[in-house]
Write an enzyme that holds these catalytic residues in place. Structure first.
Site, short mmCIF file in Angstrom:
data_model
loop_
_atom_site.label_atom_id
_atom_site.label_comp_id
_atom_site.label_asym_id
_atom_site.label_seq_id
_atom_site.Cartn_x
_atom_site.Cartn_y
_atom_site.Cartn_z
N GLU A 276 -4.96 11.60 6.39
CA GLU A 276 -3.67 10.95 6.20
C GLU A 276 -2.55 11.52 5.37
O GLU A 276 -2.80 12.17 4.51
CB GLU A 276 -3.98 9.52 6.05
CG GLU A 276 -5.16 8.98 7.06
CD GLU A 276 -5.38 7.36 6.61
OE1 GLU A 276 -5.28 6.48 7.54
OE2 GLU A 276 -5.54 7.07 5.48
N ASN B 199 0.75 -1.09 0.18
CA ASN B 199 0.17 -0.02 -0.06
C ASN B 199 0.78 1.23 -0.03
O ASN B 199 1.58 1.38 -0.79
CB ASN B 199 -1.18 -0.12 1.00
CG ASN B 199 -0.56 -0.22 2.38
OD1 ASN B 199 -0.16 -1.17 2.91
ND2 ASN B 199 -1.15 1.02 3.39
N ASP B 200 0.79 2.28 1.01
CA ASP B 200 1.30 3.50 0.78
C ASP B 200 2.66 3.76 0.18
O ASP B 200 3.56 2.98 0.64
CB ASP B 200 1.29 4.20 2.19
CG ASP B 200 0.02 4.35 2.83
OD1 ASP B 200 -1.10 3.64 2.26
OD2 ASP B 200 -0.31 5.06 4.08
#
Length: 564
Positions: free
Chosen positions: A260, A89-90
């Protein structure tokens, strides 16, 4: 920012397995005379390069082994970055050392049974081809939890005391639900890291959401500045040494859910240094505005202490369903005027609503977007981030095929080039001329006899849109967020009256994703797609009446060979 344990095979084990596979392939090739080849779990809302430095598998200096897109893979992208297996992910913001880009993404080798992410390292010389370097910062090693989102900087002046040019990374670690910020450092150019003594460098003050530090160098004031996601607020901190941080201000916004992955940077609007502007961005929830999760941003000023927006109303970097946790960075090799005119960006191509339910089998967590170049351009009187595919992607272009100008009706536009595979680019201009009575043009993307996505443009509304169809087993479980239409406002160009003019669409298609750039990138729409296996197809039509297909170009895109 994902939180996902158990033991992994490890970089060396992965290399040995890959070497065995390669040896078998080479042996078979020798027999038949062949040669060569063609060519979490986080909280929702909330180019083949030869790099210097240690090799992640095998002995120092051994050549990396390259592998193409797996035969028979249904959804595995051809030119987008994905892990060899398991969860990603990120993105973590890249940095450049000795001509090599170092990039990390959150990775969980234990998905789905085990939790905890760590930083997986890849390198590149062109931001198109990538080389796997293995895990750079492992999870669950210092008693403070896994390794989550943060940022790495090159400490050219040795402000932190780890040596001139050391790579210093500050990221969130979460243990028993408590988020803290820890510091790791590298003295071998980002290949391996050590935990600093005295972690965490920032102890949680009692906040539930306190994560994703993004650090920049504020040279004008001789300080480091951090933007930290704190629920509905972005907290600002400063430090002289990357270790001791002082709270200096907060930027709070309601109605966007839990913020975020913040970002803070400067750009020159329309390339004018006299108008230099600060941009503050954060991943946010756009449900209240009829959107989904994405990247919101504000333009304004930063005085070394506080960010002040020029306009309280935020904008969105991408209007699709699947562009999140984006990072941006500049190229330090460029002169200042070019560095401030544009910068690179990459985002996580997924959505927390269905990220864990995508019917991919050999890996999970989606993919990264293509690298884009973003700049501030005045659009309808407002400084707006405009995105274009980074020019290095042209290295993947095959032989293009075109179709000349023709009428576009509900029955179609006649014969168009047929895609040879599921990875290609379309450059299309639709026009609503004075004699045209149609309103909406449609580009339908298909595979295996079924249309899985439609890219449309409505001239009267001035909106581009993407819709997706659940045509493969399992896609129906992704819900309406997957099938709902996503749209973006971008008025037609060169129009003499309302609803007249033309629109330019550049569309990157890659087996399980569609990225649409509207009118030179004034708007973008990024979407995960799930086609049926089989022959790809592209068709064009209108929803009623007649429009003009002014130009159509299909370009096949080569598979990126990732060295593992």
């Amino acid at each position: 920012m994902q939180r996902y344990s158990l033991l992994t095979l490890g970089p060396r084990g992965r290399w040995i397995a890959a070497a065995v596979v390669l040896a078998l392939v080479l042996a078979a090739a020798a027999v038949i005379g062949l040669a060569g080849r063609s060519g979490d779990t986080g909280t929702p809302g909330g180019p083949g390069s030869q790099s210097s430095g240690p090799q992640s598998g095998g002995a120092q200096g051994e050549a990396p082994k390259s592998f193409s897109r797996p035969e028979g893979a249904q959804f595995r992208p051809s030119y987008h970055l994905t892990p060899a297996k398991e969860w990603m992910n990120d993105p973590q913001r890249p940095f450049l050392l000795d001509g090599v880009w170092h990039y990390y993404y959150l990775y969980n080798a234990d998905h789905p049974e085990g939790n905890g992410t760590e930083w997986f390292h890849v390198t590149s010389t062109d931001l198109v081809h990538w080389k796997d370097e293995g895990i750079a910062i492992e999870k669950f090693k210092n008693g403070l939890g896994d390794i989550e989102t943060g940022s790495a900087v090159v400490d050219q002046d040795n402000t932190a005391g780890f040596g001139k040019g050391a790579v210093v990374a500050v990221m969130t670690q979460q243990d028993k639900g408590v988020q803290r910020q820890s510091l790791f450092y590298s003295t071998d150019k980002g290949y391996t890291f050590k935990a600093a003594d005295g972690n965490p460098v920032m102890e949680n003050p009692g906040a539930k959401h306190w994560r994703d530090p993004k650090i920049i160098r504020d040279e004008a004031r001789g300080q480091w500045v951090m933007a930290l996601a704190e629920g509905e607020k972005i907290g600002m901190y400063s430090s002289k040494d990357l270790k001791d941080w002082r709270y200096i201000s907060g930027f709070e916004r309601k109605g966007l859910g839990i913020l975020e992955c913040p970002d803070l940077f400067q750009l020159d609007p329309d390339g004018d240094p006299a108008k230099r502007t600060w941009v503050l961005a954060a991943s946010a929830n756009g449900t209240a505005e009829g959107r989904t999760a994405g990247v919101a941003y504000w333009t304004g000023t930063f005085d070394g202490t506080a960010f002040t927006p020029v306009d309280d109303k935020h904008q969105w970097l991408d209007a699709g369903a699947d562009f999140y946790a984006a990072v941006t960075w500049d190229d330090p090799r460029l002169p200042e005027n070019e560095r401030m005119a544009s910068r690179h960006a990459i985002g996580w191509m997924n959505n927390w609503t269905y990220a864990r339910q995508l019917p991919t089998t050999d890996w999970q967590g989606g993919a990264d977007s293509i690298v884009r170049d973003i700049r501030l351009k005045t659009v309808q009187g407002r400084p707006t981030l405009v995105s274009t595919p980074t020019p290095a992607l042209s290295a993947l272009d095959g032989e293009a095929k075109t179709a000349g100008s023709r009428a576009l009706t509900p029955e179609g536009a006649g014969e168009l080039p047929v895609p040879a595979g599921g990875a290609y680019r379309l450059d299309v201009t639709l026009e609503r001329a004075s004699g045209d009575d149609g309103t909406e043009g449609l580009l339908k993307l298909g595979s295996g006899g079924a249309d899985y996505a439609t890219v449309g443009y409505n001239f009267e509304e001035g909106t581009a849109w993407v819709s997706r169809a659940a045509v493969v087993p399992g896609a129906e479980a992704l819900g309406p967020l997957f099938t709902d239409r996503r749209s973006a406002q971008s008025p037609p160009r060169n129009g003499s009256s309302q609803g007249r003019g033309s629109v330019d669409l550049t569309i990157f298609v890659d087996y399980s994703s569609v990225e649409v750039f509207v009118n030179g990138g004034e708007q973008t729409l990024t979407s995960v797609v799930l086609p049926k296996p089989g022959q790809p197809a592209v068709s064009a039509a209108t929803a009623g009446g007649k429009l003009t297909l002014k130009s159509f170009k299909y370009t096949p895109l080569a598979t990126v060979l990732t060295a593992r």
